[in-house]
Design a protein around this motif. Structure first.
Motif, mmCIF file in Angstrom:
data_model
loop_
_atom_site.group_PDB
_atom_site.id
_atom_site.type_symbol
_atom_site.label_atom_id
_atom_site.label_comp_id
_atom_site.label_asym_id
_atom_site.label_seq_id
_atom_site.Cartn_x
_atom_site.Cartn_y
_atom_site.Cartn_z
ATOM 1 N N ASP A 81 0.850 -1.192 0.000
ATOM 2 C CA ASP A 81 0.000 0.000 0.000
ATOM 3 C C ASP A 81 0.885 1.241 0.000
ATOM 4 O O ASP A 81 1.963 1.223 0.635
ATOM 5 N N PRO A 82 0.472 2.336 -0.652
ATOM 6 C CA PRO A 82 1.295 3.539 -0.677
ATOM 7 C C PRO A 82 1.192 4.406 0.572
ATOM 8 O O PRO A 82 1.973 5.346 0.727
ATOM 9 N N ALA A 83 0.236 4.116 1.473
ATOM 10 C CA ALA A 83 0.020 4.948 2.663
ATOM 11 C C ALA A 83 0.631 4.278 3.887
ATOM 12 O O ALA A 83 0.060 3.334 4.436
ATOM 13 N N GLN A 84 1.780 4.785 4.339
ATOM 14 C CA GLN A 84 2.455 4.178 5.469
ATOM 15 C C GLN A 84 1.602 4.222 6.733
ATOM 16 O O GLN A 84 1.637 3.302 7.554
ATOM 17 N N GLU A 109 1.248 -0.142 -9.198
ATOM 18 C CA GLU A 109 1.747 0.086 -10.556
ATOM 19 C C GLU A 109 3.245 -0.154 -10.689
ATOM 20 O O GLU A 109 3.754 -0.280 -11.812
ATOM 21 N N ALA A 110 3.946 -0.218 -9.566
ATOM 22 C CA ALA A 110 5.394 -0.478 -9.594
ATOM 23 C C ALA A 110 5.756 -1.392 -8.429
ATOM 24 O O ALA A 110 6.501 -1.011 -7.520
ATOM 25 N N PRO A 111 5.254 -2.614 -8.411
ATOM 26 C CA PRO A 111 5.472 -3.510 -7.271
ATOM 27 C C PRO A 111 6.923 -3.977 -7.192
ATOM 28 O O PRO A 111 7.484 -4.425 -8.190
ATOM 29 N N TRP A 129 -9.011 2.409 -8.059
ATOM 30 C CA TRP A 129 -8.014 3.465 -7.885
ATOM 31 C C TRP A 129 -6.792 3.255 -8.767
ATOM 32 O O TRP A 129 -5.977 4.168 -8.926
ATOM 33 N N PHE A 130 -6.622 2.070 -9.315
ATOM 34 C CA PHE A 130 -5.383 1.718 -10.002
ATOM 35 C C PHE A 130 -5.416 2.102 -11.486
ATOM 36 O O PHE A 130 -6.484 2.303 -12.074
ATOM 37 N N ASP A 131 -4.237 2.132 -12.084
ATOM 38 C CA ASP A 131 -4.103 2.033 -13.537
ATOM 39 C C ASP A 131 -4.325 0.555 -13.843
ATOM 40 O O ASP A 131 -3.419 -0.261 -13.790
ATOM 41 N N ARG A 132 -5.561 0.203 -14.139
ATOM 42 C CA ARG A 132 -5.978 -1.192 -14.099
ATOM 43 C C ARG A 132 -5.227 -2.068 -15.083
ATOM 44 O O ARG A 132 -4.830 -3.195 -14.752
ATOM 45 N N ALA A 133 -5.023 -1.573 -16.298
ATOM 46 C CA ALA A 133 -4.323 -2.391 -17.301
ATOM 47 C C ALA A 133 -2.900 -2.687 -16.860
ATOM 48 O O ALA A 133 -2.407 -3.815 -16.997
ATOM 49 N N SER A 134 -2.236 -1.677 -16.315
ATOM 50 C CA SER A 134 -0.861 -1.858 -15.859
ATOM 51 C C SER A 134 -0.786 -2.848 -14.706
ATOM 52 O O SER A 134 0.070 -3.750 -14.691
ATOM 53 N N VAL A 135 -1.685 -2.699 -13.744
ATOM 54 C CA VAL A 135 -1.640 -3.574 -12.566
ATOM 55 C C VAL A 135 -2.014 -5.006 -12.927
ATOM 56 O O VAL A 135 -1.406 -5.963 -12.421
#
Length: 273
Positions: A81-84, A109-111, A129-135
């Motif tokens: 998750d991006p939220a610490q 998007e950048a795992p 919330w994601f860039d769905r195709a990328s994820v």
């Protein structure tokens, strides 16, 4: 905003998402957002979608609702998750549940993981919330051959005359840009996301239930939503919460609210190549 079929408009949600920071509402998020119910994890187990000993990655894990449930089922789980601040709350909740999950701060998007590292990848309440195709493409790479992707939602339902419908109207009065109103809890576009990324054996499942909330808990749940604390300033949140409390006392005075919800998921498998 929702489309004519009751689904959330993906572009409107992505545009609105640029202003959303769930880290700002981490305390309410941890305390008041009901996690996926036990019946969801029972379904995953009974259908063989999640099995003890598997290595799982939970994308957009937030405070760990899905990650923790999978760990309690016997899987080795990593949450991303991006939220610490949400991950910090997840660790506290895990300790209370006596379960261990590894958390990584980063984006779907950048795992930061190696290819073919996981047997199962989940995304609970976050795919929009994601860039769905990328994820979806990343997920196919990160899964081992035969591995499974699960996109799941646990959504309130704004049925006419319910506290949910009244609450959504109040959110929109305070935040007209909010893009989450009017949903049906069903996301047909997500099937195409998996198909385009090369997943096979795509299927869906759903069931409805009511989730009990006290007045205080429902107010906290709504403060923890994208339309309130995650996107409004503190003064605006206070104004909304005061009006929400008055609305509940006036129109829905019962001690325990029964909030209609729908659990829905779509799943597919990485081809065995």
């Amino acid at each position: 905003m929702s489309g004519r079929d009751g689904t959330i408009d993906p572009q409107a949600m992505r545009d609105f998402g640029a202003a959303v920071d769930f880290g700002r509402t981490a305390a309410d998020y941890a305390a008041h957002r009901a996690g996926f119910p036990h019946a969801f994890f029972d379904l995953l187990r009974d259908r063989g979608f999640a099995r003890p000993g598997q290595r799982a990655l939970d994308l957009g894990c937030g405070t760990g609702s899905v990650a923790r449930g999978l760990a309690l089922t016997g899987l080795e789980v990593t949450g991303l998750d991006p939220a610490q601040r949400l991950l910090d709350q997840a660790k506290t909740l895990d300790a209370r549940a006596n379960v261990s999950v590894t958390y990584v701060c980063g984006t779907a998007e950048a795992p930061p993981f190696s290819a073919r590292s996981f047997d199962l990848i989940t995304a609970g309440q976050c795919w929009h919330w994601f860039d769905r195709a990328s994820v979806a493409a990343w997920a196919a790479q990160l899964l081992r051959p035969g591995g499974r992707m699960i996109i799941a939602h646990f959504d309130w339902l704004p049925l006419p005359g319910t506290v949910v419908a009244a609450t959504e109207a109040l959110i929109l009065a305070h935040n007209p840009d909010w893009a989450g109103a009017g949903g049906s809890g069903i996301y047909p576009d997500w099937l195409a996301d998996l198909a385009r990324a090369g997943f096979a054996g795509i299927e869906t499942a759903s069931f409805d239930l009511t989730q009990p909330y006290s007045h205080a808990a429902w107010r906290g749940r709504i403060r923890a939503s994208a339309g309130i604390s995650a996107s409004l300033d503190a003064a605006a949140v206070t104004r909304f919460d005061s009006e929400h409390a008055a609305l509940l006392a006036r129109k829905f005075p019962v001690d325990l609210l029964q909030i209609p919800h729908r659990v829905w998921l779509v799943t597919g498998q990485r081809t065995r190549t």
